[in-house]
Write a protein that holds these residues in place. Structure first.
Motif, PDB file in Angstrom:
ATOM      1  N   HIS A  83       0.903  -1.094  -0.170  1.00 22.88           N
ATOM      2  CA  HIS A  83       0.028  -0.114  -0.065  1.00 22.88           C
ATOM      3  C   HIS A  83       0.843   1.202  -0.030  1.00 22.88           C
ATOM      4  CE1 HIS A  83       0.695  -0.832   4.147  1.00 22.88           C
ATOM      5  NE2 HIS A  83       0.665   0.179   4.520  1.00 22.88           N
ATOM      6  N   VAL A  98      -6.667   1.119   2.050  1.00 22.69           N
ATOM      7  CA  VAL A  98      -5.630   2.268   1.252  1.00 22.69           C
ATOM      8  C   VAL A  98      -5.325   1.646  -0.057  1.00 22.69           C
ATOM      9  CG1 VAL A  98      -3.867   3.611   1.729  1.00 22.69           C
ATOM     10  CG2 VAL A  98      -5.056   2.767   3.772  1.00 22.69           C
ATOM     11  N   ARG A 122      -2.976  -2.531   5.541  1.00 26.75           N
ATOM     12  CA  ARG A 122      -4.102  -1.550   5.368  1.00 26.75           C
ATOM     13  C   ARG A 122      -4.747  -1.556   3.808  1.00 26.75           C
ATOM     14  NH1 ARG A 122      -1.879   4.025   6.697  1.00 26.75           N
ATOM     15  NH2 ARG A 122      -4.002   4.853   6.682  1.00 26.75           N
TER      16      ARG A 122
END
Length: 351
Positions: free
Chosen positions: A120, A170, A167
């Protein structure tokens, strides 16, 4: 014997510490059959890999998502081992320019596994190059600058990309959609961590008794990396202040020295709860204000402390800020206010 300096906060951090890396390499499972926990992910991954091998083609690109310390890097290495392929390892922050990625992709051999940790955080130019590489096994290399620049298509060997992220929300849609299989890693149950500890103790030569494993497992925040780190800390204590055997009493005494309480909270976790309850009346309070109150970086509080406190039901995130729950007040030995989240409603039988 001590594996390196450790602070109270390091012991329960799910992030990899420099002194962990060599030991983790020794403890990593080499095959899916050795990998403990994540039963659903293992089954799904086994089908993906077996199907690809029967077809004689590289498997779909794989995205591993979940909190740090659960085994995403280990699984990427297992994927390569199960396929009998080489693995090239890099990370999102290391791919700052498209040229960095192009150089790595052009050196791949057919069937290789490319593992990108923290995908990410990959730079946008490199990410856009990755789209074409993942779909068509081709990259466009730009030669020259300005109006005279030309784009030269370059074929690359078919490969499997394994991306790891803490994440997944994201990730951009175009990148996420190009992964054929996404595995969501879950926190481990205590009995699974006991199996992890038993395996690690055998490899490290630690005399770990079953009751000692139970005690360490229940304080490890559902994270194998933390369990293995605590095992090494308890081993130090057992060798120096006991007879070397890790029993429940030795584990409790050792974890008390390292400020890990019965719920797996350390000094910083308790400092955050104390500040939230005693300085701010239980909240709501912003994360940056809370971090200043305990003398820590806000990213440390947000990434290391907060996820476990929320999962343990001691902290609630609201639009106005962080709030201590009734469980947090009780853990600190204090009476929770009536409006604390999680506070049980009075019944007709309450006096």
């Amino acid at each position: 014997m001590h594996d390196g300096p450790v602070t109270d906060e390091d012991a329960l951090s799910p992030l990899a510490e420099p002194e962990d890396r060599d030991v983790e390499a020794t403890l990593r499972p080499k095959r899916l059959s050795e990998f403990v926990g994540q039963a659903r992910v293992r089954e799904q991954l086994e089908l993906v890999l077996e199907g690809a091998m029967r077809r004689g083609a590289p498997p779909d690109h794989v995205l591993l998502s979940g909190p740090p310390g659960l085994g995403k890097t280990s699984l990427s290495m297992i994927i390569a081992a199960e396929l009998g392929s080489a693995i090239r390892i890099t990370s999102g922050p290391a791919l700052e320019r498209a040229g960095d990625l192009a150089a790595m992709l052009s050196n791949l051999v057919e069937g290789d596994v490319l593992f990108i940790d923290e995908i990410h955080r990959i730079a946008r130019p490199a990410e856009e190059m990755l789209y074409l590489a993942m779909e068509d096994f081709r990259v466009d290399v730009v030669v020259g600058k300005g109006p005279g620049a030309t784009s030269i298509p370059l074929d690359i060997a078919p490969f499997t990309l394994v991306g790891a992220t803490t994440r997944s929300g994201v990730l951009t849609g175009p990148l996420r959609d190009r992964f054929g299989f996404t595995a969501h890693m879950e926190f481990y149950e205590p009995h699974e961590l006991e199996q992890v500890l038993a395996r690690s103790a055998t490899i490290l030569g630690v005399d770990l008794r079953p009751d000692g494993a139970v005690e360490i497992a229940r304080r490890s925040r559902g994270t194998p990396r933390i369990a293995n780190r605590l095992l090494r800390r308890v081993r130090d204590y057992a060798e120096v202040r006991a007879n070397g055997a890790v029993t429940v009493d030795v584990a409790r005494a050792a974890l008390e020295v390292y400020d890990v309480d019965e719920l797996g909270l350390d000094r910083l976790d308790r400092a955050v709860l104390n500040a939230l309850v005693k300085s701010f009346g239980g909240g709501p309070v912003g994360i940056s204000t809370l971090a200043v109150a305990v003398g820590e970086e806000s990213t440390t509080v947000e990434e290391v402390c907060e996820p476990y406190l929320v999962r343990a039901g001691m902290l609630a995130r609201t639009p106005r800020g962080r709030v201590a729950t009734a469980t947090a007040w009780a853990h600190l030995g204090l009476q929770a206010p009536s409006d604390a989240p999680g506070q049980a409603a009075p019944t007709l039988f309450d006096e």
